[in-house]
Design an enzyme around this catalytic site. Structure first.
Site, short mmCIF file in Angstrom:
data_model
loop_
_atom_site.label_atom_id
_atom_site.label_comp_id
_atom_site.label_asym_id
_atom_site.label_seq_id
_atom_site.Cartn_x
_atom_site.Cartn_y
_atom_site.Cartn_z
N ASN A 11 0.86 -1.19 0.00
CA ASN A 11 0.00 0.00 0.00
C ASN A 11 0.89 1.23 0.00
O ASN A 11 1.46 1.59 1.03
CB ASN A 11 -0.89 -0.04 1.25
N TRP A 12 1.00 1.86 -1.17
CA TRP A 12 1.92 3.00 -1.30
C TRP A 12 1.32 4.28 -0.70
O TRP A 12 1.99 5.29 -0.60
CB TRP A 12 2.28 3.23 -2.77
N LYS A 13 0.06 4.24 -0.33
CA LYS A 13 -0.64 5.39 0.27
C LYS A 13 -0.41 6.66 -0.56
O LYS A 13 -0.32 6.59 -1.78
CB LYS A 13 -0.18 5.59 1.72
N HIS A 100 -9.63 0.51 4.87
CA HIS A 100 -8.31 0.78 5.47
C HIS A 100 -8.48 1.72 6.67
O HIS A 100 -9.31 2.63 6.64
CB HIS A 100 -7.35 1.39 4.45
N GLU A 102 -6.91 4.18 7.73
CA GLU A 102 -6.78 5.62 7.47
C GLU A 102 -8.05 6.17 6.84
O GLU A 102 -8.42 7.32 7.06
CB GLU A 102 -5.53 5.87 6.61
N GLY A 178 2.05 2.01 10.73
CA GLY A 178 2.96 3.14 10.57
C GLY A 178 3.61 3.58 11.86
O GLY A 178 4.18 4.67 11.92
N SER A 221 3.20 -2.34 10.43
CA SER A 221 4.66 -2.31 10.59
C SER A 221 5.32 -3.65 10.28
O SER A 221 6.28 -4.04 10.94
CB SER A 221 5.03 -1.81 11.99
N GLY A 242 2.70 -1.18 4.36
CA GLY A 242 2.74 0.23 3.98
C GLY A 242 4.17 0.69 3.80
O GLY A 242 4.76 0.54 2.74
N GLY A 243 4.76 1.21 4.89
CA GLY A 243 6.10 1.82 4.81
C GLY A 243 7.12 0.95 4.10
O GLY A 243 7.86 1.43 3.23
C1 PEP Z 1 -0.92 -0.24 5.89
O1 PEP Z 1 -0.93 0.84 5.36
O2 PEP Z 1 -1.84 -1.02 5.64
C2 PEP Z 1 0.17 -0.60 6.80
C3 PEP Z 1 0.13 -1.75 7.39
O3 PEP Z 1 1.18 0.32 6.96
P1 PEP Z 1 2.59 0.07 7.70
O4 PEP Z 1 3.17 -1.21 7.12
O5 PEP Z 1 3.43 1.25 7.36
O6 PEP Z 1 2.33 -0.08 9.15
#
Ligand code: PEP
Length: 253
Positions: A11-13, A100, A102, A178, A221, A242-243
Site C-alpha cells: 500500500n503506497w498510500k 483501510h 486511514e 505506521g 509495521s 505500507g512503509g
Molecule cells: C498499511 O498501510 O496497511 C500498513 C500496514 O502500513 P505500515 O506497514 O506502514 O504499518
C-alpha cells in the site's frame, strides 16, 4: 499446511511521485521475474490514483497485480473527486482496498460506506482486500474481538458465498500501522483465527470451506525483520504492507 497461497500487498498510500513510482514498479517487476518461485506468492501493489496507468503498464507482463486504494460505489455521475470501479478497471485495476484504517479513522468512512464499496467492487468482478482492526483504546478495553467481528460482519454484509473466493481480509491493528509497533505473532494468530471463526460461524454457517480458504493478511509495521515470524503462524496468510512497500528490497524480502 493450510493450502492457502500467501498474499502480499504493498500500500503506497499518498507517497511517491511519477518517477519514483515507475522506478519502484520496474524494480519489483524485475525482482519478481528473477524470483526462485514467482508463483509461490500472490502480490498486489496499490499506487496512488494518478500513477495507476503508468504502474499498470510497467507491471503488466509480471504476475504483480494492480490495485486501487479506494473506489466510489456509484457507476458514474455527479460525484466530484471520486473514481468509479469501471474507470479503475479501464486502467487495469484488479483489486480494491476497502476499510483501510486511514479511511475509517482519518477520512471518517463508516461501516456502511465500507460495505457499499466492498459489495460494488465484488459485483463488478473485482477482488477486494477488506481491512479491519482495533484501535489501542479498544484493545486495552478488551474489545479487540468485538471490533473485528463487527467490522468483518458489516464489511461483508450481502457478499455471497461465491464472491468470497475474491475476498481477502487484512487484520491491521490500528495501533501498529505506521508506528513501528507490531502485534506479536501469537496475538496476530489469535486475531486471525478469531476472524476465521466469525466467517465460519457468523457469516457462512455450515460452510467451513469458505472460512478455511479465505486468506487473512496481517498488516501493521510488517518488515523484513518480523515478516517470517508473523507469516509462520497458521492463520496468517501474508501481509499488507505500507512503509516497507516503498523500497524494492524491503518489500521483496
Ligand atoms: C498499511 O498501510 O496497511 C500498513 C500496514 O502500513 P505500515 O506497514 O506502514 O504499518
Amino acid at each position: 499446511m493450510s493450502g492457502r497461497k500467501p498474499y502480499v500487498g504493498g500500500n503506497w498510500k499518498m507517497n511517491l511521485h511519477a518517477a519514483e513510482a515507475e522506478a519502484l514498479a520496474a524494480g519489483l517487476a524485475d525482482r519478481f521475474a528473477k524470483a526462485d518461485a514467482p508463483d509461490a506468492v500472490d502480490v498486489v501493489v496499490f499506487p496512488p490514483f494518478p500513477y495507476l496507468s503508468q504502474v499498470g503498464q510497467i507491471i503488466k507482463d509480471s504476475p504483480i497485480k494492480l490495485g486501487a486504494q479506494d473506489c466510489y460505489p456509484a457507476e458514474n455521475g455527479a460525484f466530484t473527486g471520486e473514481v468509479s470501479l469501471s474507470q479503475l478497471q479501464d486502467v487495469g485495476v484488479e483489486v480494491i482496498l476497502t476499510g483501510h484504517s486511514e479511511r475509517r479513522h482519518v477520512i471518517g468512512e463508516s461501516d456502511v460506506e465500507v460495505n457499499a464499496k466492498t459489495v460494488a467492487a465484488l459485483n463488478a468482478g473485482l477482488e477486494v482486500i477488506l481491512c479491519v482492526g482495533e484501535k489501542i483504546e479498544q484493545r486495552e478495553a478488551n474489545q479487540t474481538d468485538a471490533i473485528n467481528s463487527a467490522q468483518v460482519s458489516y464489511g461483508l454484509a450481502g457478499v455471497t458465498a461465491e464472491q468470497m473466493s475474491k475476498v481477502t481480509i487484512a487484520y491491521e491493528p490500528v495501533w501498529a500501522i505506521g508506528t513501528g509497533k507490531t502485534a506479536t505473532p501469537d496475538d496476530a494468530q489469535l486475531a486471525h483465527n478469531f476472524i476465521r471463526r466469525v466467517i465460519q460461524f457468523g457469516l457462512f454457517e455450515g460452510r467451513a470451506d469458505i472460512a478455511e480458504s479465505v486468506r487473512i493478511q496481517y498488516g501493521g509495521s510488517m518488515k523484513p525483520g518480523n515478516a517470517a515470524d508473523l507469516c509462520s503462524q497458521p492463520d496468517v496468510d501474508g501481509g499488507l504492507i505500507g512503509g516497507a512497500s516503498l523500497k524494492v528490497d524491503d518489500f521483496s524480502a
